[in-house]
Design an enzyme around this catalytic site. Structure first.
Site, PDB file in Angstrom:
ATOM      1  N   HIS A 111      -6.323  -5.804  -1.386  1.00 16.16           N
ATOM      2  CA  HIS A 111      -5.506  -4.619  -1.317  1.00 16.16           C
ATOM      3  C   HIS A 111      -4.384  -5.638  -0.153  1.00 16.16           C
ATOM      4  O   HIS A 111      -4.918  -5.455   0.289  1.00 16.16           O
ATOM      5  CB  HIS A 111      -6.495  -3.191  -0.381  1.00 16.16           C
TER       6      HIS A 111
ATOM      7  N   SER B 239       0.872  -0.848   0.198  1.00 16.83           N
ATOM      8  CA  SER B 239      -0.328   0.021   0.496  1.00 16.83           C
ATOM      9  C   SER B 239       1.070   1.291   0.118  1.00 16.83           C
ATOM     10  O   SER B 239       1.692   1.202  -0.411  1.00 16.83           O
ATOM     11  CB  SER B 239      -0.821   0.118   1.313  1.00 16.83           C
TER      12      SER B 239
ATOM     13  N   ASP C 240      -8.694  -2.882  -7.790  1.00 13.93           N
ATOM     14  CA  ASP C 240      -7.744  -3.131  -5.972  1.00 13.93           C
ATOM     15  C   ASP C 240      -9.103  -2.442  -4.771  1.00 13.93           C
ATOM     16  O   ASP C 240     -10.231  -1.165  -5.301  1.00 13.93           O
ATOM     17  CB  ASP C 240      -6.624  -1.156  -6.256  1.00 13.93           C
TER      18      ASP C 240
END
Length: 391
Positions: free
Chosen positions: A334, A171, A267
């Site tokens: 994610h 991330s 995502d």
């Protein structure tokens, strides 16, 4: 009494490792404080370090933790009272898994490397560098200094002799892996094989449901507040506005170091915050859809499909260079490389009948190239797990 407590803590950590939890104790980098390399609250940066062994003793993987960004003083003040803004609140040990896993059967290519988890406590993807500290809020915007202080410390601990090395992240940490990739390459020995891996860090300069770009204005605030401009790749900032250089699609074309991108076409963070951010979806018409694509209307699904089209266009710089790798699945997820289940597990996501761990391992060692794109709809891949948010 202090020494006794420290000794007892060491025994606990040792016991946890022995019984197989994989817990890796925290290292506080106190020496960095004097250099001004500190978390938002001024506390020392921290990381977890599991030493390599056997054939991996001179191989290093530095993995940067994710956790979003703070865009203004209020959100950064709130953040500094948590582990995402202060090392005072971080857990003292961390269980390594996935790309950092220490078991050969679940992480065959990297299990015996020196494996480091860099904790995230600056709110700027390790790019901030503001000298002044406002006495009213006592916030330190020093993410770039934190990154360099950790890397320098690891170099002194043996990374200067690296034969193989990876800079990776999840991330916001995966975005940092892209932004710092070429610098990482330049610091390490010329003879070393050095590559970077971004897991759910390919945030796109996308249009939201209103036709605007909420994410651009969001990143603009991050860059301005943290003084990130001077820490972003000059190959990008010399051509466009600094906030645009938070988007990998504008940074990757001029990158010299090989990069592998692991990302979901749908995502889950980007669907919520790039396509349908709360600030744009004022009537909350997307409140259910963006959390569960099965709850989307037909019209919303078309818009979601359009987001995938935007993602595909943004990924064009990856396709332009054979040394770059891509694992783009059609999951609503994610961060997919942080757990053994999604990294290499029997029920983990696959693209072209290949698991993430095999794709990355083969690419890193040059056994085979991998640039694969999954089937086009959010329900077409039966190997997609429930939404994964490792960080």
């Amino acid at each position: 009494m202090g020494k006794l407590k420290q000794c007892w803590s060491s025994v606990l950590v040792l016991s946890m490792v022995v019984i197989g939890t994989g817990a890796v104790p925290i290292t506080y980098l106190q020496s960095a404080v004097a250099k001004g390399a500190v978390c938002l609250d001024g506390s020392a940066p921290a990381y977890h370090f599991d030493k390599g062994f056997g054939s991996g003793v001179n191989n290093w993987i530095v993995h940067m933790e994710g956790g979003g960004w703070c865009t203004d003083v209020a959100s950064c003040i709130k953040r500094k009272g948590t582990m995402k803004g202060s090392s005072k609140f971080m857990n003292k040990d961390f269980g390594f898994s996935g790309i950092l896993g220490g078991k050969q059967n679940t992480n065959p290519d990297f299990y015996n490397w020196n494996r480091i988890k860099v904790r995230y406590c600056d709110g700027s993807s390790f790019t901030g560098n503001v000298e002044a500290v406002n006495p009213a809020n006592k916030l330190f915007f020093r993410g770039a200094r934190v990154w360099r202080a950790v890397i320098d410390d690891l170099m002194a601990k043996g990374m200067k002799n690296a034969q193989n090395a990876i800079l990776s992240g999840c991330s916001a940490g995966a975005l940092a892996a892209i932004l710092h990739c070429d610098t990482f390459r330049a610091i390490l020995p010329r003879t070393a094989r050095v590559k970077c891996v971004s897991d759910a860090g390919y945030f796109i300069h996308g249009k939201d449901i209103s036709g605007g770009s909420y994410i651009q204005s969001y990143y603009s605030k991050v860059v301005a507040l943290h003084g990130s401009a001077k820490s972003l790749p000059i190959s990008c900032t010399s051509k466009m506005k600094p906030e645009l250089c938070f988007f990998p699609q504008y940074v990757v074309p001029s990158m010299r170091t090989p990069l592998f991108v692991i990302n979901a076409a749908f995502d889950s963070w980007q669907i919520k915050n790039v396509l349908a951010p709360t600030g744009v979806d004022k009537r909350k018409e997307w409140a259910n859809c963006k959390l569960d694509l099965k709850k989307c209307s037909a019209a919303q699904l078309r818009t979601v499909q359009g987001f995938r089209d935007q993602m595909m266009r943004a990924l064009s710089p990856i396709h332009s260079t054979p040394s770059r790798g891509l694992f783009l699945d059609s999951c609503h997820a994610h961060c997919q490389g942080g757990s053994a289940a999604s990294w290499s597990g029997a029920k983990g996501p696959q693209v072209a009948n290949t698991k993430i761990s095999k794709a990355v391992g083969n690419w890193f060692y040059g056994r085979s190239a991998f640039q694969k794109i999954d089937c086009p709809s959010p329900i077409c891949n039966p190997t997609c797990p429930a939404i994964s948010t490792d960080e």
